[in-house]
Design a protein around this motif. Sequence first.
Motif, short mmCIF file in Angstrom:
data_model
loop_
_atom_site.label_atom_id
_atom_site.label_comp_id
_atom_site.label_asym_id
_atom_site.label_seq_id
_atom_site.Cartn_x
_atom_site.Cartn_y
_atom_site.Cartn_z
N PRO A 26 48.20 5.27 20.18
CA PRO A 26 48.99 6.20 20.99
C PRO A 26 49.05 7.61 20.38
O PRO A 26 48.98 7.77 19.17
CB PRO A 26 50.38 5.57 21.02
CG PRO A 26 50.42 4.64 19.85
CD PRO A 26 49.02 4.16 19.65
N MET A 27 49.15 8.60 21.25
CA MET A 27 49.21 10.00 20.83
C MET A 27 50.55 10.60 21.24
O MET A 27 51.27 10.04 22.06
CB MET A 27 48.09 10.81 21.49
CG MET A 27 46.69 10.28 21.26
SD MET A 27 46.11 10.46 19.57
CE MET A 27 45.65 12.20 19.52
N ARG A 28 50.87 11.76 20.66
CA ARG A 28 52.04 12.52 21.09
C ARG A 28 51.66 13.99 21.19
O ARG A 28 50.74 14.45 20.51
CB ARG A 28 53.21 12.33 20.13
CG ARG A 28 52.92 12.82 18.71
CD ARG A 28 54.12 12.65 17.82
NE ARG A 28 55.17 13.59 18.16
CZ ARG A 28 55.70 14.47 17.30
NH1 ARG A 28 55.29 14.52 16.05
NH2 ARG A 28 56.65 15.29 17.68
N PRO A 29 52.33 14.75 22.08
CA PRO A 29 52.02 16.17 22.18
C PRO A 29 52.36 16.88 20.87
O PRO A 29 53.34 16.51 20.21
CB PRO A 29 52.93 16.68 23.31
CG PRO A 29 53.64 15.50 23.84
CD PRO A 29 53.44 14.34 22.93
N TYR A 30 51.53 17.84 20.47
CA TYR A 30 51.78 18.53 19.20
C TYR A 30 51.21 19.93 19.33
O TYR A 30 50.02 20.10 19.59
CB TYR A 30 51.07 17.77 18.07
CG TYR A 30 51.66 18.01 16.70
CD1 TYR A 30 52.46 17.04 16.10
CD2 TYR A 30 51.43 19.19 16.01
CE1 TYR A 30 53.01 17.24 14.84
CE2 TYR A 30 51.98 19.40 14.77
CZ TYR A 30 52.76 18.44 14.19
OH TYR A 30 53.30 18.64 12.94
N LEU A 42 50.14 22.89 17.45
CA LEU A 42 49.82 23.41 16.11
C LEU A 42 50.07 24.91 15.99
O LEU A 42 50.61 25.38 14.99
CB LEU A 42 48.35 23.11 15.78
CG LEU A 42 48.00 21.67 15.44
CD1 LEU A 42 46.49 21.52 15.34
CD2 LEU A 42 48.66 21.26 14.14
N GLU A 63 53.63 25.74 15.82
CA GLU A 63 54.17 25.33 14.53
C GLU A 63 53.90 26.40 13.45
O GLU A 63 54.80 26.80 12.72
CB GLU A 63 53.53 23.99 14.11
CG GLU A 63 54.13 23.42 12.83
CD GLU A 63 53.38 22.18 12.32
OE1 GLU A 63 52.22 21.97 12.73
OE2 GLU A 63 53.96 21.45 11.51
N GLU A 102 45.81 19.53 21.26
CA GLU A 102 47.19 19.66 21.74
C GLU A 102 47.97 18.37 21.57
O GLU A 102 49.12 18.27 21.98
CB GLU A 102 47.19 20.09 23.21
CG GLU A 102 46.72 21.53 23.37
CD GLU A 102 46.53 21.91 24.82
OE1 GLU A 102 47.54 22.25 25.46
OE2 GLU A 102 45.37 21.85 25.31
N GLN A 159 48.56 14.85 18.74
CA GLN A 159 48.31 14.24 17.44
C GLN A 159 48.67 12.76 17.56
O GLN A 159 49.44 12.37 18.45
CB GLN A 159 49.18 14.89 16.35
CG GLN A 159 48.70 16.29 15.95
CD GLN A 159 47.34 16.26 15.27
OE1 GLN A 159 47.08 15.45 14.40
NE2 GLN A 159 46.45 17.13 15.73
N PRO A 160 48.11 11.92 16.67
CA PRO A 160 48.51 10.51 16.68
C PRO A 160 50.04 10.39 16.62
O PRO A 160 50.69 11.22 15.99
CB PRO A 160 47.86 9.95 15.41
CG PRO A 160 46.68 10.83 15.18
CD PRO A 160 47.08 12.20 15.67
N ALA A 161 50.55 9.34 17.23
CA ALA A 161 52.01 9.21 17.36
C ALA A 161 52.72 9.14 16.01
O ALA A 161 53.90 9.48 15.91
CB ALA A 161 52.34 7.96 18.19
#
Lengths: 312, 207
Positions: free
Chosen positions: A13-17, A19, A22, B26, B28-30
């Motif tokens: 699983p992924m999550r929004p990030y 960069l 940040e 946009e 990243q791994p959880a």
Amino acid sequence: MMKVDPAKKWSGPMRPYDLVKEIVVAIVVIGLLACGLAALFSSPDEKAVTLKSWVTAAPADFAQVATGELAGTTGSAGYGAPYNTAAKGQHFGFIKLQDWAGVRIPINPANSFVVEPLLISNDATAIAAVNTWKAATADQRGKWANAYEGALTKAGDKTTLPDPNNSFGPVPAMIDGLSMMAASGALDGALLTSDSTLPTNFTKPMLFLADSDGYFGALATKQHLGGDQWGVMNETGSWPGQSWLWLFSFWYQIDPFKSSDNADTIIMLIMALLTLALMFLPLLPIIRRIPYKIPVHRLIWRNWYRSPASKQ
Amino acid sequence: MSSQSWTGRARRATLEKFKPEDLLPEEQPAYVASWVYVFGVATIAALVMLIASGLVLTLNGPAWWHTSSVGHYVNSVHLWSVELFFVFMVVHLWGKFWMAAWRGRRLATWITGVVAFMASIMTAFTGYLIQTNFDSQWIASEAKDGFNSMGIGAYFNALNTGQAILLHVSLLPLALGGIVAWHIILVRRKGVVPPIDNDVTIEGSSK
Ligand code: HEM
């Protein structure tokens, strides 16, 4: 627990990030933090010292050290490579790096710090004394300089002494002349410009200055900068210095290094070895397993480990 | 067509190794959800502040800050940025150690990190040498013994202020910038290392 190969691209699983957001936020926050700390705590700036400030503040110490340069008893006169051959330098067993490197910045303190500067002065008395000095045998010079150095040290805070037994030769006149030259600031200029007319290299005046424990060394001790005071990582006043050098500084505080004549070589070699160890730490047996055995990672990834996704 | 030309090879060895969405993703791994991940970025941010304040000092010359109050303030910003930079970097280093972040062919990332650490220490050290005040004189006179004892004192002469200035404002920051860029490209290229308990290569990693 879900099991993956860490060398492969993550397929879980992924999550929004964001960069870019940040890094921009980090620059703004840390920029404000640095500007704030600077406004609150400022930074130290203890004025530099010179041969002129030395002879003005501690004229007797200056006279003793200058005589020591003639007698060959100071730190730089007895240094060895890269300045001269007066000593073998530091070594660790058969590893004699200092000696092997040889004399690369030739400096003869008696000539460089005393004789040559006096010869370019306008002081006729001092120049006559220098000519007497130059005409004498090495043995005779050593006798004069040692006798005068001994007498000055015994006298304590005298800057010049009479010569009732005729044992000091031209040395007192040379040292008087050099002190006058230093007091006028001309000696700083003479040492600085002896190699280059537009100097950026302070090797000569700094070596001379550093021979003074009574002035230069004492100023440093007062600022808790001595080698045995964690001086490598300290800063003048109460500002933080190069605290990241703590491990380097640490060895100078303990025996057998503290009392070793080869402390610098040994400590530099230890630090080189430890640096290599840090660099290849992921390959070192036992140490590379510490993060598995002491599970700080459970704290770091606690939210993830708790989430149902990690268990699928 | 592109097969053997140097240009083609250079492109394949660099640009074609990256997809744009790997470089600037946009998502990243959880598991990338921990305060520890902030310290790498914080180190970069402190480095940006260092370069910015350092450029202002450079443009005005090494003696400016002794006489100008603006200069003294910029010097203070430079000093506090260094202190923050090292605090962040050391926390980052310890974080990556406890995460064993070298797993899965990430040894080069770790090594470039250590080289960045060493380059930072040398850069900071030459910075202390060029303060042109009592502290820099004392540090130079002590440090020369260390370098001389290793036989390198004539090549890196701490008492040669001109040499220290040039190293500090050109060679060392360029080297540091290059190594940090390499470090970060490696991180983007490999992706963020998965947690230890999910690592199939570690025995007994899950309870
Ligand atoms: C100038 C100094 C440094 C900068 C600017 C820097 C920056 C970064 C950044 C931005 C990341 C990605 C985000 C993160 O995981 O925090 C990262 C990852 C990493 N850094 Fe550094 N770093 C520096 C020094 C070091 C040092 C001294 C080490 C260890 C000896 C190190 C080891 C690593 C490793 C192993 C990763 C990969 C982490 C992963 O895959 O999860 N870095 N660095």
